[in-house]
Design a protein around this motif. Structure first.
Motif, PDB file in Angstrom:
ATOM      1  N   MET A   1      14.131  74.762  39.683  1.00  0.00           N
ATOM      2  CA  MET A   1      12.793  74.741  40.244  1.00  0.00           C
ATOM      3  C   MET A   1      12.429  73.334  40.724  1.00  0.00           C
ATOM      4  SD  MET A   1      10.701  77.027  37.451  1.00  0.00           S
ATOM      5  CE  MET A   1       9.140  76.648  38.254  1.00  0.00           C
ATOM      6  N   LEU A   2      11.803  73.271  41.887  1.00  0.00           N
ATOM      7  CA  LEU A   2      11.229  72.034  42.418  1.00  0.00           C
ATOM      8  C   LEU A   2      12.242  70.958  42.751  1.00  0.00           C
ATOM      9  CD1 LEU A   2       8.120  71.728  40.065  1.00  0.00           C
ATOM     10  CD2 LEU A   2       8.155  72.649  42.369  1.00  0.00           C
ATOM     11  N   HIS A   3      13.539  71.271  42.752  1.00  0.00           N
ATOM     12  CA  HIS A   3      14.539  70.249  43.060  1.00  0.00           C
ATOM     13  C   HIS A   3      14.841  70.249  44.563  1.00  0.00           C
ATOM     14  CE1 HIS A   3      15.433  69.099  38.937  1.00  0.00           C
ATOM     15  NE2 HIS A   3      15.403  70.379  38.625  1.00  0.00           N
ATOM     16  N   PHE A   4      13.825  69.898  45.361  1.00  0.00           N
ATOM     17  CA  PHE A   4      14.035  69.781  46.789  1.00  0.00           C
ATOM     18  C   PHE A   4      13.037  68.784  47.354  1.00  0.00           C
ATOM     19  CE2 PHE A   4      11.420  73.492  45.920  1.00  0.00           C
ATOM     20  CZ  PHE A   4      10.314  73.291  46.715  1.00  0.00           C
ATOM     21  N   LEU A   5      13.240  68.447  48.612  1.00  0.00           N
ATOM     22  CA  LEU A   5      12.417  67.422  49.251  1.00  0.00           C
ATOM     23  C   LEU A   5      11.449  68.046  50.234  1.00  0.00           C
ATOM     24  CD1 LEU A   5      15.196  64.781  50.043  1.00  0.00           C
ATOM     25  CD2 LEU A   5      13.743  64.898  48.020  1.00  0.00           C
ATOM     26  N   CYS A   6      10.341  67.347  50.493  1.00  0.00           N
ATOM     27  CA  CYS A   6       9.444  67.763  51.560  1.00  0.00           C
ATOM     28  C   CYS A   6       9.080  66.543  52.374  1.00  0.00           C
ATOM     29  CB  CYS A   6       8.188  68.443  51.012  1.00  0.00           C
ATOM     30  SG  CYS A   6       7.017  67.318  50.222  1.00  0.00           S
ATOM     31  N   GLN A   7       8.605  66.807  53.604  1.00  0.00           N
ATOM     32  CA  GLN A   7       8.223  65.715  54.479  1.00  0.00           C
ATOM     33  C   GLN A   7       6.734  65.762  54.762  1.00  0.00           C
ATOM     34  OE1 GLN A   7      10.726  66.025  57.950  1.00  0.00           O
ATOM     35  NE2 GLN A   7      12.134  64.498  57.145  1.00  0.00           N
TER      36      GLN A   7
ATOM     37  N   TYR B   1      -4.090  66.566  46.759  1.00  0.00           N
ATOM     38  CA  TYR B   1      -3.141  67.219  47.660  1.00  0.00           C
ATOM     39  C   TYR B   1      -1.925  67.741  46.892  1.00  0.00           C
ATOM     40  CZ  TYR B   1      -5.589  65.482  51.825  1.00  0.00           C
ATOM     41  OH  TYR B   1      -6.508  65.248  52.810  1.00  0.00           O
ATOM     42  N   ALA B   2      -1.457  66.941  45.937  1.00  0.00           N
ATOM     43  CA  ALA B   2      -0.253  67.302  45.191  1.00  0.00           C
ATOM     44  C   ALA B   2      -0.437  68.612  44.417  1.00  0.00           C
ATOM     45  CB  ALA B   2       0.121  66.167  44.234  1.00  0.00           C
ATOM     46  N   LYS B   3      -1.617  68.776  43.798  1.00  0.00           N
ATOM     47  CA  LYS B   3      -1.877  70.014  43.050  1.00  0.00           C
ATOM     48  C   LYS B   3      -1.848  71.225  43.974  1.00  0.00           C
ATOM     49  CE  LYS B   3      -4.627  67.999  39.304  1.00  0.00           C
ATOM     50  NZ  LYS B   3      -5.972  67.936  38.665  1.00  0.00           N
ATOM     51  N   SER B   4      -2.395  71.057  45.177  1.00  0.00           N
ATOM     52  CA  SER B   4      -2.393  72.153  46.142  1.00  0.00           C
ATOM     53  C   SER B   4      -0.971  72.509  46.562  1.00  0.00           C
ATOM     54  CB  SER B   4      -3.228  71.759  47.364  1.00  0.00           C
ATOM     55  OG  SER B   4      -3.187  72.772  48.342  1.00  0.00           O
ATOM     56  N   ILE B   5      -0.152  71.490  46.804  1.00  0.00           N
ATOM     57  CA  ILE B   5       1.249  71.715  47.204  1.00  0.00           C
ATOM     58  C   ILE B   5       2.018  72.429  46.107  1.00  0.00           C
ATOM     59  CG2 ILE B   5       3.440  70.554  47.699  1.00  0.00           C
ATOM     60  CD1 ILE B   5       1.781  68.399  49.151  1.00  0.00           C
ATOM     61  N   LEU B   6       1.843  71.982  44.876  1.00  0.00           N
ATOM     62  CA  LEU B   6       2.573  72.582  43.760  1.00  0.00           C
ATOM     63  C   LEU B   6       2.153  74.037  43.526  1.00  0.00           C
ATOM     64  CD1 LEU B   6       2.568  69.575  41.249  1.00  0.00           C
ATOM     65  CD2 LEU B   6       4.493  70.424  42.606  1.00  0.00           C
TER      66      LEU B   6
ATOM     67  N   GLN C   1       3.531  79.809  44.012  1.00  0.00           N
ATOM     68  CA  GLN C   1       3.291  81.130  44.574  1.00  0.00           C
ATOM     69  C   GLN C   1       4.496  81.619  45.367  1.00  0.00           C
ATOM     70  OE1 GLN C   1      -0.298  80.351  46.780  1.00  0.00           O
ATOM     71  NE2 GLN C   1      -1.641  80.899  45.071  1.00  0.00           N
ATOM     72  N   MET C   2       5.136  80.690  46.103  1.00  0.00           N
ATOM     73  CA  MET C   2       6.312  81.051  46.886  1.00  0.00           C
ATOM     74  C   MET C   2       7.448  81.482  45.969  1.00  0.00           C
ATOM     75  SD  MET C   2       8.308  78.773  49.745  1.00  0.00           S
ATOM     76  CE  MET C   2       8.763  77.492  48.553  1.00  0.00           C
ATOM     77  N   GLU C   3       7.648  80.765  44.874  1.00  0.00           N
ATOM     78  CA  GLU C   3       8.724  81.110  43.949  1.00  0.00           C
ATOM     79  C   GLU C   3       8.481  82.476  43.306  1.00  0.00           C
ATOM     80  OE1 GLU C   3       8.846  77.798  41.249  1.00  0.00           O
ATOM     81  OE2 GLU C   3      10.421  76.807  42.401  1.00  0.00           O
ATOM     82  N   LYS C   4       7.218  82.756  42.959  1.00  0.00           N
ATOM     83  CA  LYS C   4       6.900  84.048  42.359  1.00  0.00           C
ATOM     84  C   LYS C   4       7.137  85.173  43.353  1.00  0.00           C
ATOM     85  CE  LYS C   4       3.507  82.412  38.984  1.00  0.00           C
ATOM     86  NZ  LYS C   4       2.077  82.419  38.577  1.00  0.00           N
ATOM     87  N   MET C   5       6.873  84.888  44.652  1.00  0.00           N
ATOM     88  CA  MET C   5       7.034  85.907  45.686  1.00  0.00           C
ATOM     89  C   MET C   5       8.484  86.324  45.840  1.00  0.00           C
ATOM     90  SD  MET C   5       5.949  85.716  49.716  1.00  0.00           S
ATOM     91  CE  MET C   5       4.280  85.274  49.262  1.00  0.00           C
ATOM     92  N   TYR C   6       9.395  85.335  45.770  1.00  0.00           N
ATOM     93  CA  TYR C   6      10.795  85.614  46.077  1.00  0.00           C
ATOM     94  C   TYR C   6      11.701  85.689  44.852  1.00  0.00           C
ATOM     95  CZ  TYR C   6       9.401  84.758  50.872  1.00  0.00           C
ATOM     96  OH  TYR C   6       8.773  84.815  52.083  1.00  0.00           O
ATOM     97  N   LYS C   7      11.208  85.267  43.730  1.00  0.00           N
ATOM     98  CA  LYS C   7      12.035  85.265  42.527  1.00  0.00           C
ATOM     99  C   LYS C   7      12.329  86.694  42.089  1.00  0.00           C
ATOM    100  CE  LYS C   7      12.214  83.302  37.847  1.00  0.00           C
ATOM    101  NZ  LYS C   7      11.478  82.527  36.839  1.00  0.00           N
ATOM    102  N   ASP C   8      13.555  86.962  41.687  1.00  0.00           N
ATOM    103  CA  ASP C   8      13.927  88.300  41.229  1.00  0.00           C
ATOM    104  C   ASP C   8      13.065  88.709  40.057  1.00  0.00           C
ATOM    105  OD1 ASP C   8      17.496  87.823  41.770  1.00  0.00           O
ATOM    106  OD2 ASP C   8      15.888  88.451  43.131  1.00  0.00           O
ATOM    107  N   GLY C   9      12.572  89.935  40.108  1.00  0.00           N
ATOM    108  CA  GLY C   9      11.756  90.443  39.030  1.00  0.00           C
ATOM    109  C   GLY C   9      10.288  90.186  39.240  1.00  0.00           C
TER     110      GLY C   9
END
Length: 322
Positions: free
Chosen positions: A1-7, A83-88, A93-101
């Protein structure tokens, strides 16, 4: 989880941020100290401190003031944490949408002509939605907009309506746009009016009987390759001199119910709608023109479970009312 970069864009131009570092910053802000945040995150305090410094360097701002009592947010830091809280939250929400189960969102979209039997099918369809999150789009419009919504706005289903004599126009157009079409129903228009209208008292209604009344009509009929003026002339008898053009169905019922001088050509209307608004539906003995309602969707599109559910209710409504 969260191990990626954003610009993002900041004082130094394009900024690359490690989202994990952003999460660390939020935890430090909430805890008020490195030691408490490190304990909660199960991260060594030196590593946590280094991550915060790297984030500040990437952003070109100072997020925290380091004091003997702990870590406090600077003005820029307070803005950043918001801003950071909004991004997280969006990432979560995105992870919950696509996560199996995880709960999958129900999605359904359709553009249709303004017709009571189709609206009734949609109402019955809506009663069968599960408790899972859902996004449902139901757009009433003309045939041109139905096709545009499917090709440009990702609507999955559409129903178009046209007079039988324009079948070739639409057949060619649908083939060119690679849209599959299935017949829903065929019908002739009925006349809708107030129960207090003089028309409601007639045993038979002819075109001449309508001449002194006010016609309510939808303002956007459409046939490919033909100007609107020609379509309107062909769709509406020439002997009616007063017309009110509208774009949605709610206004038509108010007009028809409250003004006994008005009438409207419509597809067959459910009795409960007639009773609700105090309306009467009659046939015109001279009206022989046949109309078609066609279900369309992109060739190769695989109908979803919700699509099948709606189509079932559409068939039920057609059998019941047409």
């Amino acid at each position: 989880m969260l191990h990626f970069l954003c610009q993002a864009y900041g004082k130094k131009g394009v900024i690359t941020m490690n989202i994990l570092h952003v999460k660390y910053a939020v935890e430090v802000a909430q805890a008020g100290s490195l030691s408490k945040a490190a304990e909660k995150l199960l991260v060594a305090q030196p590593n946590l401190s280094r991550s915060i410094r790297e984030l500040e360097a990437d952003l070109g701002i100072t997020i925290f003031e380091r004091t003997a009592k702990g870590m406090t947010l600077t003005m820029e830091g307070d803005e950043f944490i918001g801003y950071a809280k909004s991004i997280l939250l969006q990432i979560d929400q995105m992870e919950k949408m696509y996560k199996d189960g995880g709960a999958k969102k129900q999605k359904f979209s359709i553009s249709v002509p303004r017709a009571c039997y189709i609206a009734e099918a949609f109402v019955q369809f809506s009663k069968q939605l599960s408790e899972d999150p859902a996004e449902i789009f139901y757009k009433e419009t003309n045939s041109q907009r139905v096709i545009t919504n499917m090709l440009q706005h990702d609507y999955k289903l559409g129903i178009i309506r046209y007079a039988e004599n324009y079948s070739n126009f639409f057949k060619v157009m649908l083939e060119e746009k690679e849209l599959h079409a299935e017949l829903v129903t065929e019908f002739t228009y009925r006349i809708l009016m107030s129960k207090d209208s003089l028309l409601a008292k007639k045993e038979q209604i002819t075109f001449d009987d309508l001449a002194t009344f006010v016609e309510v009509a939808h303002a956007d009929p459409y046939v490919p390759s033909l100007p609107l003026a020609k379509v309107v002339k062909e769709e509406l008898p020439d002997n009616v001199q007063r017309r009110i053009f509208i774009f949605e169905r709610a206004s038509q019922f108010d007009l028809l119910a409250e003004n006994p001088e008005t009438f409207m050509w419509v597809s067959p209307t459910p009795q409960k709608v007639l009773d609700r608004y105090g309306l009467v539906e009659k046939q015109c003995v001279e009206n022989k023109k046949v109309y078609k309602d066609m279900l369309i969707y992109k060739k190769g599109y695989r109908l979803s479970e919700l699509d099948h559910l709606f189509i079932t209710e559409l068939c039920n409504a057609k059998r019941k009312y047409i």
